[in-house]
Design a protein around this motif. Sequence first.
Motif, PDB file in Angstrom:
ATOM      1  N   THR A 177      21.773 -22.654 -57.865  1.00 30.55           N
ATOM      2  CA  THR A 177      21.699 -21.251 -57.439  1.00 30.55           C
ATOM      3  C   THR A 177      22.953 -21.015 -56.653  1.00 30.55           C
ATOM      4  OG1 THR A 177      20.389 -21.927 -55.538  1.00 30.55           O
ATOM      5  CG2 THR A 177      19.199 -20.948 -57.503  1.00 30.55           C
ATOM      6  N   GLN A 280      27.912  -9.096 -60.703  1.00 31.69           N
ATOM      7  CA  GLN A 280      28.170 -10.125 -61.655  1.00 31.69           C
ATOM      8  C   GLN A 280      28.511  -9.775 -62.962  1.00 31.69           C
ATOM      9  OE1 GLN A 280      25.050 -13.174 -61.704  1.00 31.69           O
ATOM     10  NE2 GLN A 280      25.904 -14.206 -63.166  1.00 31.69           N
ATOM     11  N   ASN A 320      21.341 -11.480 -60.563  1.00 31.22           N
ATOM     12  CA  ASN A 320      20.964 -12.368 -59.574  1.00 31.22           C
ATOM     13  C   ASN A 320      20.129 -12.067 -58.593  1.00 31.22           C
ATOM     14  OD1 ASN A 320      22.778 -11.356 -57.767  1.00 31.22           O
ATOM     15  ND2 ASN A 320      24.501 -12.706 -58.810  1.00 31.22           N
TER      16      ASN A 320
END
Length: 487
Positions: A177, A280, A320
Amino acid sequence: MIWKTTLANKLGFNLFSIFTVIFTIVSSLQMQAQCNSNNVTVNDFYLGDENGVPLQPNSNYQIGQPVDAYLYAQFGGSSGNGYSLYLEYNISVDGVSQPLVKQCLYNGQPIPPSGYHQISSFTWEWGKELELQNLYMDWYTNSKTRICEPQNRNSQCYNSPVDLLISTPLVANFDYTQSCEDYTVNFTNLTTGGDVDNYSYHWDFGGLDSSTDPNPSYTFPGPGQYLYEVVLTSNDGSVQSTYSESITIFEPVNAQITGNEELTCEVTSITLDASSSTVQSDANYQSTGATYQWSTGATTATIEVSEPGDYWVIVTDSDNGCSDETEVSVTEDVTPVVAEISGNQELTCEMTSITLDASSSTVQGTASYEWSTGATTATIEVSEPGDYWVIVTDSDNKCSDETEVSVTEDVTPVVAQITGNEELTCEMTSITLDASSSTVQGTASYEWSTGATTATIEVSEPGDYWVTITDSDNSCLDSKTVTVIYI
C-alpha cells in the motif's frame, strides 16, 4: 480400497489477496463424543501430486493458478486392529469454510499403520490458504464393511486434540500500500509454506535499495507506471522462493481550485473548479476518477458561488481512497462609483458652447465614460440646451454610476433705448441723451459712441450718437443710434 473425495473450489485471482498455504487440523466440533482412543491416530500430512511427490516451491506455477493437489496422511496408533475408517472434516479456503466432507477409507480392510496414503484430492489454487477443520474419525475393530456414516459412541473414535501444520510448498508473495502523503510504500510479506519458523527475506526495490525486514517500507523517488520492479526472495533455510511484481507509484492527491476568486459589480457569480486536482492515473496517465465534497454540500467538480467567503473542497481518489483538502477565499469588490459633471451649465449670447467635465468622478482604478452624445472622453463640448448624461465605469470592479445635467440657454434680447431732446438751439446749447430706460434682465452696462459708459451723456454738438447696452445676466446686447440736429 480408497474412496476418493474431490473438492473443487476455484476462487478468483487477486494479486493482492493473501496467499498463505497452511493446513491445520483442529479439534473436532462435529462429534460431541469424548473420543480419546489412540489405537488409530493421524501422525502427519503433506500436499503432493498424484504420484505422492510433495509439491515443490520452485514449480512453474503462478500464484492463483489451479493445481491438481492431493492430501496425504500418515496413520498410526497403539495397535493394528483398525478397519473401515470413517472420516469427516471441513476444508476452509482463505477463511471460508466449505461444506462438510464425509468419506470412508479402507472399507472392510485394515487401516495401514505406516506410510503416507492419499485421503483426498481437490483443485487448489497455488498459494491459497487451506485449513482442515473439525476432523473426526471412527473405525471398526474387525473387517466387516460399513455404510459411510459416523458411529455414535465414545470408543474406537478420534478427535484431533491439536492443530497439525501440513508441509506445503514455500511460496513467496507480498502486497503493498502506498502512503497518501508521499511516495512511501509499505510492503506486507505474504510468504507461506515451508518452514515458517526459519524464514529469511531479501527485498530488491528495482535496484534502488534493498531490505531484509519481513515487512519493509521504502520511499520511491517519484511516481511511475510499472517503473520499479520489486523482488522478494524468501528462504526457509532449505529452499528459496522468489516473487517479483512491477508496481505503480502514484502521485499523491493534490486538491486544487481554479477560477476567478473575486466578485464584482460585473462578475456577480463565479465558478470554482476542482477538476484539475491531481489523482491517480491509469497506464495511459488518464485520471481514473475523483469524488468531491464542497463546503457548500455540493459533490460536483465545479460549483457556482455568488457570495464572498471561504470555500473548501475535499478531493478523494476513487481508486485508493486518498484525499486532500484545499480552500480559497472569495472576495467581493463592489466599491461604488460616484459620477460627477462639472462646468458652466448655461448657454448665453456670449457663451455659445460649454464644456461638461466628468473627470472628477470617484473611481478606484481608471474611469471610462459613455456620454449621451456617444462620446467616450472625460469632457464634451455642447452648444445646444438640453439634458446630458454620462455613465462612469470603474476599470477595477466594473461598477458604474450615472449622472445627468440640464444645460439651459439664456438669450433674452436687450432693447436699447435713448430718450431726451434731440435738437440743439441757440437757447439749448446742450442736451441729455438717456439710455437708462433700455430693457435688460440684469444690470445694464453702457458704451456710448463718445466713449462714455454712463447711462446718460451730455452732448452740445449736432451729430449721430449711439449706445450699446449689454445685459449683465446673459451678455446679450443691443445698440441704438440717435441724430442730434442744430436748429
